[in-house]
Design an enzyme around this catalytic site. Structure first.
Site, PDB file in Angstrom:
ATOM      1  CG  HIS A  88       2.285   1.279  -2.880  1.00 34.21           C
ATOM      2  ND1 HIS A  88       1.656   0.418  -1.995  1.00 34.21           N
ATOM      3  CD2 HIS A  88       3.565   1.410  -2.437  1.00 34.21           C
ATOM      4  CE1 HIS A  88       2.513   0.072  -1.049  1.00 34.21           C
ATOM      5  NE2 HIS A  88       3.671   0.664  -1.293  1.00 34.21           N
ATOM      6  CG  ASP A  94      -4.844  -5.236 -11.224  1.00 29.90           C
ATOM      7  OD1 ASP A  94      -5.945  -5.307 -11.821  1.00 29.90           O
ATOM      8  OD2 ASP A  94      -4.197  -6.236 -10.869  1.00 29.90           O
ATOM      9  NE  ARG A  97      -4.148  -4.516  -5.359  1.00 28.49           N
ATOM     10  CZ  ARG A  97      -4.293  -3.358  -4.734  1.00 28.49           C
ATOM     11  NH1 ARG A  97      -4.972  -2.360  -5.325  1.00 28.49           N
ATOM     12  NH2 ARG A  97      -3.796  -3.181  -3.525  1.00 28.49           N
ATOM     13  N   GLY A 121      -1.346  -4.471   6.031  1.00 30.70           N
ATOM     14  CA  GLY A 121      -0.557  -4.101   4.856  1.00 30.70           C
ATOM     15  C   GLY A 121      -1.288  -3.058   4.043  1.00 30.70           C
ATOM     16  CG  ASP A 143       2.342  -1.020   4.825  1.00 26.10           C
ATOM     17  OD1 ASP A 143       1.556  -1.367   3.921  1.00 26.10           O
ATOM     18  OD2 ASP A 143       3.564  -1.240   4.768  1.00 26.10           O
ATOM     19  CD  GLU A 172       3.988 -10.444  11.723  1.00 27.58           C
ATOM     20  OE1 GLU A 172       3.644 -11.265  10.863  1.00 27.58           O
ATOM     21  OE2 GLU A 172       4.271  -9.241  11.453  1.00 27.58           O
ATOM     22  CD  GLU A 186      -3.223  -7.146  -3.243  1.00 25.05           C
ATOM     23  OE1 GLU A 186      -2.628  -8.204  -2.912  1.00 25.05           O
ATOM     24  OE2 GLU A 186      -2.740  -6.294  -3.986  1.00 25.05           O
ATOM     25  CD  GLU A 195       5.072 -10.157  -2.325  1.00 25.33           C
ATOM     26  OE1 GLU A 195       4.502  -9.505  -1.424  1.00 25.33           O
ATOM     27  OE2 GLU A 195       5.099  -9.780  -3.500  1.00 25.33           O
ATOM     28  CG  HIS A 373      -0.732  -6.439  -9.958  1.00 26.17           C
ATOM     29  ND1 HIS A 373      -1.955  -6.448  -9.328  1.00 26.17           N
ATOM     30  CD2 HIS A 373       0.180  -6.770  -9.005  1.00 26.17           C
ATOM     31  CE1 HIS A 373      -1.792  -6.769  -8.058  1.00 26.17           C
ATOM     32  NE2 HIS A 373      -0.501  -6.963  -7.827  1.00 26.17           N
TER      33      HIS A 373
END
Length: 429
Positions: A88, A94, A97, A121, A143, A172, A186, A195, A373
């Protein structure tokens, strides 16, 4: 409908247990980088500080959607890897970003202020906090990693517990009993699709996003281009030809295998790129399906702009933060490439129809743009190919989710140039 924050939500944090995961073998960390309840069902939540609340799940009838995918051991390893602060820290530091995301949130403040936002997330919660600062009525920060515990503390420290509700669980599996106006995430991995987090955005979109709601980022494009990278080849391979005056060229086959068997995440510059790029996949986040992500194939044809050793292919991506109405004219188009035949028609390049730059913010990981990154992902050949200016390079690439672990990505490259044909198989794991 969930109770509004501040009416029994305690500190806004809730841990939701995932479904039982399959016992299908262990899986180490990756590279670094659902149905609503029956009408009227009640459940009581413990928020870890002695407080609790009761909510009522409301649905319009029996949910006929298929059950969410099971949480596997590979998923658990993936979530565990994101519990480490270093990941993180790298992402937040970054600046390209993080500042682009903040700029996008403020750019769309009119669509966020007074609205309900879902952060898929959420990590440390920074994007959720940006949305709260932009005036969101309520933000669900979700998350599956244990970093959610720290995210809740960050929210509390910034006195935003009445606005930001941290849900600890897979998208989910969590329950949110109201539709949302905005989804932000992100989700991009190396090579964009590594991923497989985009599947969670699709799930969130289909479960909760209101018609006409906003998704940030709205779309993404993955590119491929041939590259020349003599410095890397020299450092990894040529070194063995003369080591302190000793001929160690017998090490070359092993050196090539160790250096170039798997994809390499590194930074190159525009000077390393031999041709205009080709679009591998354009993703419209409003229409993309999970099935489209299982396997992506495209054919390419390049024309080298210079004489140089051809060492492999580079992949990079960009994402746009646009309002859904920008794409309204293309609602009947598949979410694959929208080609423009007038742009570089002879060099294999494809360009999707872009939004007006004044209407969309772009986060790019291209070699000619400021580094991020994500860097670029390179597929190296074991031996370079010498190409002349204007020499054609053609072939095909297939990116598919690994059968072993869908978060891994299989890469199948077929390419030909100068009368020679090659195949390169690799796995992004």
């Amino acid at each position: 409908m969930l109770r509004p924050p501040g009416q029994g939500h305690g500190n806004g944090y809730h841990h939701q247990q995932p479904q039982q995961h399959q016992q299908n073998g262990g899986g180490g960390p990756l590279i670094h980088k659902h149905r609503r309840g029956n009408r009227g069902r009640r459940s009581r939540f413990d928020y870890g500080d002695g407080s609790s609340s009761t909510r009522v799940s409301v649905s319009d009838g029996e949910d006929t959607r298929p059950p969410p995918p099971l949480c596997t051991d590979f998923d658990m390893a993936y979530f565990h890897s994101y519990a480490h602060l270093g990941i993180h820290e790298e992402m937040i530091k970054d600046r390209v970003r993080t500042e682009t995301y903040r700029a996008a949130i403020m750019h769309h403040q009119q669509s966020i202020a007074g609205k309900v936002v879902l952060d898929v997330g959420c990590g440390t919660g920074i994007l959720s906090i940006f949305c709260a600062q932009a005036g969101a009525k309520r933000v669900y920060a979700v998350d599956a990693s244990d970093i959610a515990v720290q995210a809740n503390e960050v929210v509390r420290a910034n006195k935003l517990s009445d606005t930001v509700i941290v849900l600890h669980g897979r998208i989910e599996d969590v329950q949110i009993d109201e539709e949302v106006d905005v989804i932000i995430s992100e989700w991009m991995g190396y090579m964009l699709l590594y991923e497989s987090m985009l599947g969670s955005i699709i799930t969130a979109r289909d479960r909760w996003l209101k018609p006409g709601g906003l998704i940030l980022p709205s779309d993404a494009t993955l590119y491929i281009a041939p590259i020349s990278q003599p410095d890397r080849y020299s450092e990894s391979i040529e070194f063995w030809r003369n080591v302190y005056g000793i001929d160690m060229s017998a090490m070359l086959p092993l050196a090539k295998q160790c250096a170039f068997e798997e994809p390499s995440v590194e930074t190159i510059s525009g000077e390393n790129v031999l041709t205009w790029p080709h679009v591998v996949k354009h993703v419209d986040c409003y229409t993309i399906t999970r099935q489209e992500l299982e396997s992506v194939t495209t054919r390419f044809k390049f024309k080298s702009m210079m004489r140089a050793p051809f060492h492999g292919f580079a992949f990079w991506f960009d994402v746009e933060f646009s309002s859904p109405e920008i794409f309204s004219n293309n609602n009947n188009q598949p979410s694959s490439v929208i080609e423009s035949p007038n742009e570089h028609p002879t060099n294999g390049s494809q360009r999707k129809k872009r939004a007006n730059p004044n209407e969309a913010l772009v986060l790019s990981t291209a070699p000619e743009d400021p580094p991020t990154h994500w860097q670029q992902t390179l597929i190296y050949f074991y031996d370079p190919i010498e190409v002349e200016q204007d020499q054609q390079i053609e072939g095909a690439v297939t990116l598919s989710q690994s059968k072993e672990n869908p978060r891994f990505m299989n890469i199948h490259l077929e390419y030909a140039s100068g009368g020679r044909s090659f195949v390169k198989e690799s796995v992004m794991r």
